[in-house]
Scaffold this motif. Structure first.
Motif, mmCIF file in Angstrom:
data_model
loop_
_atom_site.group_PDB
_atom_site.id
_atom_site.type_symbol
_atom_site.label_atom_id
_atom_site.label_comp_id
_atom_site.label_asym_id
_atom_site.label_seq_id
_atom_site.Cartn_x
_atom_site.Cartn_y
_atom_site.Cartn_z
ATOM 1 N N ALA A 45 -5.525 -0.424 8.116
ATOM 2 C CA ALA A 45 -5.254 -0.034 6.728
ATOM 3 C C ALA A 45 -5.599 -1.174 5.778
ATOM 4 O O ALA A 45 -6.119 -0.941 4.682
ATOM 5 C CB ALA A 45 -3.784 0.356 6.572
ATOM 6 N N TYR A 61 -8.017 -0.977 2.497
ATOM 7 C CA TYR A 61 -7.609 -1.356 1.132
ATOM 8 C C TYR A 61 -8.550 -2.413 0.561
ATOM 9 O O TYR A 61 -8.977 -2.322 -0.592
ATOM 10 C CB TYR A 61 -6.173 -1.880 1.135
ATOM 11 N N GLU A 112 1.512 0.346 -3.699
ATOM 12 C CA GLU A 112 0.967 1.557 -3.080
ATOM 13 C C GLU A 112 0.747 2.651 -4.132
ATOM 14 O O GLU A 112 -0.268 3.352 -4.108
ATOM 15 C CB GLU A 112 1.912 2.044 -1.978
ATOM 16 N N LYS A 113 1.693 2.784 -5.067
ATOM 17 C CA LYS A 113 1.542 3.773 -6.139
ATOM 18 C C LYS A 113 0.329 3.452 -7.009
ATOM 19 O O LYS A 113 -0.449 4.337 -7.354
ATOM 20 C CB LYS A 113 2.800 3.797 -7.018
ATOM 21 N N ALA A 142 -2.224 1.562 -6.171
ATOM 22 C CA ALA A 142 -3.435 1.642 -5.356
ATOM 23 C C ALA A 142 -3.926 3.084 -5.254
ATOM 24 O O ALA A 142 -5.130 3.341 -5.211
ATOM 25 C CB ALA A 142 -3.171 1.077 -3.963
ATOM 26 N N ALA A 143 -2.987 4.027 -5.231
ATOM 27 C CA ALA A 143 -3.358 5.442 -5.174
ATOM 28 C C ALA A 143 -4.121 5.861 -6.427
ATOM 29 O O ALA A 143 -4.818 6.875 -6.423
ATOM 30 C CB ALA A 143 -2.110 6.308 -5.002
ATOM 31 N N LEU A 193 -4.844 -2.579 -4.937
ATOM 32 C CA LEU A 193 -5.535 -2.375 -3.661
ATOM 33 C C LEU A 193 -5.630 -3.686 -2.883
ATOM 34 O O LEU A 193 -5.419 -3.723 -1.664
ATOM 35 C CB LEU A 193 -6.935 -1.813 -3.918
ATOM 36 N N ARG A 244 5.808 -3.613 -2.372
ATOM 37 C CA ARG A 244 4.808 -2.857 -1.609
ATOM 38 C C ARG A 244 4.754 -1.402 -2.082
ATOM 39 O O ARG A 244 3.664 -0.825 -2.210
ATOM 40 C CB ARG A 244 5.131 -2.937 -0.120
ATOM 41 N N ALA A 245 5.905 -0.811 -2.348
ATOM 42 C CA ALA A 245 5.942 0.574 -2.815
ATOM 43 C C ALA A 245 5.241 0.720 -4.164
ATOM 44 O O ALA A 245 4.517 1.693 -4.407
ATOM 45 C CB ALA A 245 7.390 1.049 -2.918
ATOM 46 N N TYR A 254 1.634 -2.465 -10.988
ATOM 47 C CA TYR A 254 1.047 -3.662 -10.383
ATOM 48 C C TYR A 254 1.754 -4.928 -10.866
ATOM 49 O O TYR A 254 2.136 -5.786 -10.058
ATOM 50 C CB TYR A 254 -0.434 -3.712 -10.725
ATOM 51 N N THR A 285 -0.351 -5.170 4.025
ATOM 52 C CA THR A 285 -0.484 -4.465 5.310
ATOM 53 C C THR A 285 -1.081 -5.376 6.379
ATOM 54 O O THR A 285 -0.773 -5.236 7.562
ATOM 55 C CB THR A 285 -1.344 -3.189 5.149
ATOM 56 N N MET A 302 -2.194 -4.485 -1.528
ATOM 57 C CA MET A 302 -1.867 -3.640 -0.374
ATOM 58 C C MET A 302 -2.618 -4.111 0.864
ATOM 59 O O MET A 302 -2.094 -4.049 1.987
ATOM 60 C CB MET A 302 -2.207 -2.177 -0.681
#
Length: 283
Positions: free
Chosen positions: A241, A245, A211-212, A214-215, A222, A207-208, A187, A229, A225
């Motif tokens: 999406a 999020y 996303e990691k 956020a998962a 989150l 963003r990548a 983050y 998005t 993201m």
């Protein structure tokens, strides 16, 4: 004692009997020590400790009812640097600051980066130790070099936030190492990439990383993201999406995400002639 050990103890070779008995009991001792560490982890493991086993959830704060038990079992498992760090946490929860510092020093000497961070915080704030920013910086640097994300963020904090650190390029480099496995580091590095701090701006890379994280249900990631998005930053625009999020971040208590959800639900704001808000139109 098993029958064969009992018979052997009666033979006229006591030295051999003692050696065999010790060998037979060694696995039992190892098992007992392992059990102590398991109980220590269960009661006092830190969720952010890189030494924590993956199958141990950890506790943000040690429950008051568990402190005495945690001290007992972490003491018994204190050959482990992780247990020493957790022992320090238990002492700190019991307001035994001197004992916590002693445990963290031992853990730090054994290579616990989390213990280094705790000692660094005490030096930086002057809580329990004489205030010494230089010593705090050394400890944070050691932890950061080993990939501890709290070491990175605290090191950056000595010069401001990560985004305004005296050496943002160095902060970015250290975060990249920690971001291989840690959601908070992902983050923080994402924020630096998104803003172009410490190196080139890279919204796709940011963003990548978001996303990691956020998962792993990181609230800030989150929220990011959701924004990325919604706006189509670093990738395709996807309002559905984005809403998902935002909702996940809001469920975790993120105030900005709650405001973003309200904005999506009530996109039209009616104002009077003076510019005062009269009403929202929600859909």
């Amino acid at each position: 004692m098993t029958d064969w050990l009992s018979r052997l103890a009666t033979l006229a070779i006591p030295g051999l009997a003692v050696a065999l008995m010790a060998a037979a009991l060694t696995p039992l001792r190892a098992h007992a020590q392992s059990a102590d560490l398991v109980l220590c982890d269960r009661l006092a493991a830190d969720p952010s400790d890189p030494d924590k086993p993956a199958d141990v959830k950890g506790v943000p704060e040690i429950a008051a009812s568990d402190v005495a038990t945690a001290i007992k079992f972490c003491k018994q498992a204190s050959a482990s640097r992780r247990a020493l760090y957790e022992l320090g946490r238990a002492y700190a929860a019991n307001r035994q600051t001197a004992d916590a510092i002693a445990a963290w020093r031992k853990a730090s000497d054994k290579g616990s980066t989390s213990a280094m961070v705790e000692l660094g915080v005490l030096y930086a704030t002057g809580a329990g130790l004489a205030k010494d920013e230089a010593q705090a910086r050394k400890l944070f640097e050691r932890a950061a070099e080993a990939g501890n994300p709290r070491g990175v963020t605290n090191l950056a904090a000595l010069g401001g936030a990560a985004a305004t650190s005296a050496d943002p390029a160095r902060a970015r480099e250290l975060l990249a190492k920690a971001a291989e496995t840690n959601a908070e580091a992902q983050y923080q590095l994402g924020l630096m990439l998104a803003d172009g701090n410490g190196g080139p701006k890279d919204e796709a890379g940011a963003r990548a990383l978001f996303e990691k994280a956020a998962a792993q249900n990181h609230p800030g990631a989150l929220m990011q993201m959701g924004a990325f998005t919604e706006e189509g930053r670093g990738g395709p625009k996807d309002p559905s999406a984005a809403k998902s999020y935002y909702q996940r971040a809001a469920d975790l208590g993120d105030a900005d995400a709650k405001a973003a959800l309200k904005r999506l639900q009530c996109p039209v704001v009616l104002k009077d002639k003076r510019g005062n808000v009269v009403s929202d139109l929600c859909f």
